[in-house]
Design a protein around this motif. Structure first.
Motif, mmCIF file in Angstrom:
data_model
loop_
_atom_site.group_PDB
_atom_site.id
_atom_site.type_symbol
_atom_site.label_atom_id
_atom_site.label_comp_id
_atom_site.label_asym_id
_atom_site.label_seq_id
_atom_site.Cartn_x
_atom_site.Cartn_y
_atom_site.Cartn_z
ATOM 1 N N GLY B 172 0.820 -1.208 0.000
ATOM 2 C CA GLY B 172 0.000 0.000 0.000
ATOM 3 C C GLY B 172 0.851 1.254 0.000
ATOM 4 N N LEU B 173 1.907 1.246 0.849
ATOM 5 C CA LEU B 173 2.785 2.416 0.905
ATOM 6 C C LEU B 173 3.513 2.614 -0.416
ATOM 7 N N LEU B 174 3.941 1.479 -1.037
ATOM 8 C CA LEU B 174 4.646 1.577 -2.309
ATOM 9 C C LEU B 174 3.725 2.114 -3.399
ATOM 10 N N LEU B 175 2.435 1.757 -3.331
ATOM 11 C CA LEU B 175 1.475 2.287 -4.304
ATOM 12 C C LEU B 175 1.349 3.804 -4.153
ATOM 13 N N VAL B 176 1.267 4.290 -2.894
ATOM 14 C CA VAL B 176 1.180 5.738 -2.667
ATOM 15 C C VAL B 176 2.439 6.432 -3.185
ATOM 16 N N VAL B 177 3.605 5.812 -2.939
ATOM 17 C CA VAL B 177 4.870 6.373 -3.422
ATOM 18 C C VAL B 177 4.870 6.460 -4.938
ATOM 19 N N SER B 178 4.356 5.410 -5.588
ATOM 20 C CA SER B 178 4.340 5.384 -7.045
ATOM 21 C C SER B 178 3.462 6.507 -7.589
ATOM 22 N N VAL B 179 2.284 6.688 -6.977
ATOM 23 C CA VAL B 179 1.387 7.758 -7.432
ATOM 24 C C VAL B 179 2.043 9.118 -7.237
ATOM 25 N N LEU B 180 2.706 9.309 -6.070
ATOM 26 C CA LEU B 180 3.337 10.598 -5.808
ATOM 27 C C LEU B 180 4.462 10.878 -6.792
ATOM 28 N N SER B 181 5.228 9.834 -7.164
ATOM 29 C CA SER B 181 6.333 10.103 -8.086
ATOM 30 C C SER B 181 5.818 10.393 -9.484
ATOM 31 N N ILE B 182 4.658 9.809 -9.860
ATOM 32 C CA ILE B 182 4.072 10.175 -11.156
ATOM 33 C C ILE B 182 3.594 11.621 -11.127
ATOM 34 N N ILE B 183 3.003 12.044 -9.996
ATOM 35 C CA ILE B 183 2.536 13.434 -9.885
ATOM 36 C C ILE B 183 3.727 14.387 -9.944
ATOM 37 N N LYS B 184 4.867 13.960 -9.373
ATOM 38 C CA LYS B 184 6.057 14.813 -9.433
ATOM 39 C C LYS B 184 6.504 15.034 -10.872
ATOM 40 N N LEU B 185 6.287 14.009 -11.726
ATOM 41 C CA LEU B 185 6.615 14.164 -13.137
ATOM 42 C C LEU B 185 5.813 15.296 -13.744
ATOM 43 N N LEU B 186 4.512 15.354 -13.378
ATOM 44 C CA LEU B 186 3.665 16.408 -13.907
ATOM 45 C C LEU B 186 4.149 17.767 -13.439
ATOM 46 N N ALA B 187 4.579 17.842 -12.166
ATOM 47 C CA ALA B 187 4.965 19.130 -11.607
ATOM 48 C C ALA B 187 6.226 19.667 -12.244
ATOM 49 N N ASN B 188 7.071 18.757 -12.802
ATOM 50 C CA ASN B 188 8.323 19.213 -13.392
ATOM 51 C C ASN B 188 8.170 19.724 -14.807
ATOM 52 N N GLN B 189 6.938 19.580 -15.350
ATOM 53 C CA GLN B 189 6.775 20.030 -16.728
ATOM 54 C C GLN B 189 6.513 21.521 -16.774
#
Lengths: 163, 199
Positions: B172-189
């Motif tokens: 569950g924690l790894l899933l949350v981490v995965s979602v957060l790192s995808i959102i970070k990709l969006l923020a870097n654009q």
């Protein structure tokens, strides 16, 4: 050029939908009666929780795959599709893994636990389960590819598109 | 003192910098602890029991049975999957500390979410297989004449159950981490990239 890529994507999504739908249907219709030493027993998918989970997971993903086929190309909902693709790929991989584990015990048995293989008594059931697992495995692989593709096109992490 | 992209200061010339994102770091650390605990508990899962099989005259004949995790391929896969997930977490935490040595653009930036997702898929597969195998061991399957083993090997079942719970928490924690790192990709654009079109 744009139209070709869109049609190719649609075709891949349709293949994924077909794979998960056939996996669910083939597993749900697997059924065989056998009689061993005047004791008749029946092998059905609903006797094993792992196979029930497999059918339910593939059914849910088929419904999702069917709905995504109708999404228009320029809608903002494609970001939601990325999130759903991730969740459903995980669900599919977990269900195929569980069904494979139980099917392995059914085929080879587990001598340490005293569990005998049952495929000798109900070969038609075993073959149908095998077919459903193959279709489910194809579905998982296609969904993993679709997940990477959605992230690449929708989120554009390599910044390949000019704004 | 130099300023990097996000405006945070980093010391030039030091070997280790503080991680920029404390939430992600704490989540990765908890996930590492959970998956490592699951791996270790399941890998050391072992129970030996001596049962009396028959009595000849006045001497009982005993048989020794062992329950090990290697006897079951699903549990072997569980150990391997959780081991790889914890290695991935360890690698990501180490990457956080040595971030200033790599450049934050292009392929490197996108490998982190992709690796996160691959490890989530692997860990979820391992959890699924082990959970259903444990259910089979606990309840048996009367239709296939497979007897339950948890009444004889209680400690083995308890340890296995504990490892499963830890692994689900880590997943569950790894899933949350995965979602957060995808959102970070969006923020870097670039911020003008709101209109999403497909090629």
């Amino acid at each position: 050029m744009v139209k070709t890529k869109w049609l190719a994507l649609l075709l891949v999504r349709f293949l994924a939908f077909a794979a998960t739908l056939s996996a669910a249907i083939v597993m749900a219709t697997s059924h065989q009666n056998a009689s061993v030493f005047a004791v008749s027993f029946e092998a059905k998918y609903s006797q094993t929780p792992a196979f029930k989970y497999f059918v339910i997971a593939n059914a849910i993903v088929s419904v999702y795959g069917f709905l995504v086929l109708f999404l228009p190309s320029k809608s903002l909902l494609w970001r939601l599709v990325v999130a759903f693709d991730l969740v459903f790929t995980l669900l599919l991989s977990s269900s195929i893994s569980a069904a494979l584990a139980i099917a392995y015990v059914g085929k080879k048995g587990n001598s340490y636990a005293g569990w005998l293989p049952i495929c000798g008594q109900v070969p038609k059931y075993c073959d149908q389960v095998k077919g459903a697992l193959v279709a489910g495995f194809i579905g998982v692989i296609i969904y993993m590819v679709l997940l990477l593709h959605s992230i690449h096109t929708v989120l554009d992490p390599l910044l390949l598109k000019k704004p | 003192m130099a300023l990097d992209i996000n405006g945070e200061k980093s010391e030039v010339g030091s070997a280790v910098v503080k991680p920029k994102d404390w939430t992600l770091f704490m989540l990765r650390l908890s996930s590492l602890l959970a998956t490592a605990a699951a791996t270790i508990v399941m890998a050391l899962n072992n129970q030996t029991k001596t049962l009396v099989v028959a009595t000849v005259g006045s001497t009982p004949i005993t048989a020794t049975l062992t329950a090990k995790f290697q006897h079951n391929p699903a549990f072997v896969f569980f150990v391997i999957a959780n081991g790889m997930a914890s290695l991935h977490n360890l690698l990501m935490i180490a990457l956080d500390f040595f971030r200033h040595k790599f450049n934050d653009k292009g392929l490197f930036l996108v490998m982190i979410p992709i690796l996160d997702m691959l490890n989530v898929a692997l860990a979820s597969a391992g959890d699924g297989a082990a959970a259903f195998m444990a259910e089979l061991g606990k309840n048996g399957n009367s239709h296939a004449r497979w007897n339950k083993i948890c009444d004889k090997f209680g400690t083995y079942c308890d340890h296995g159950g504990g490892a499963l719970i830890a692994s689900f928490i880590g997943l569950g924690l790894l899933l949350v981490v995965s979602v957060l790192s995808i959102i970070k990709l969006l923020a870097n654009q670039k911020p003008t990239n709101y209109h999403v079109t497909l090629p």
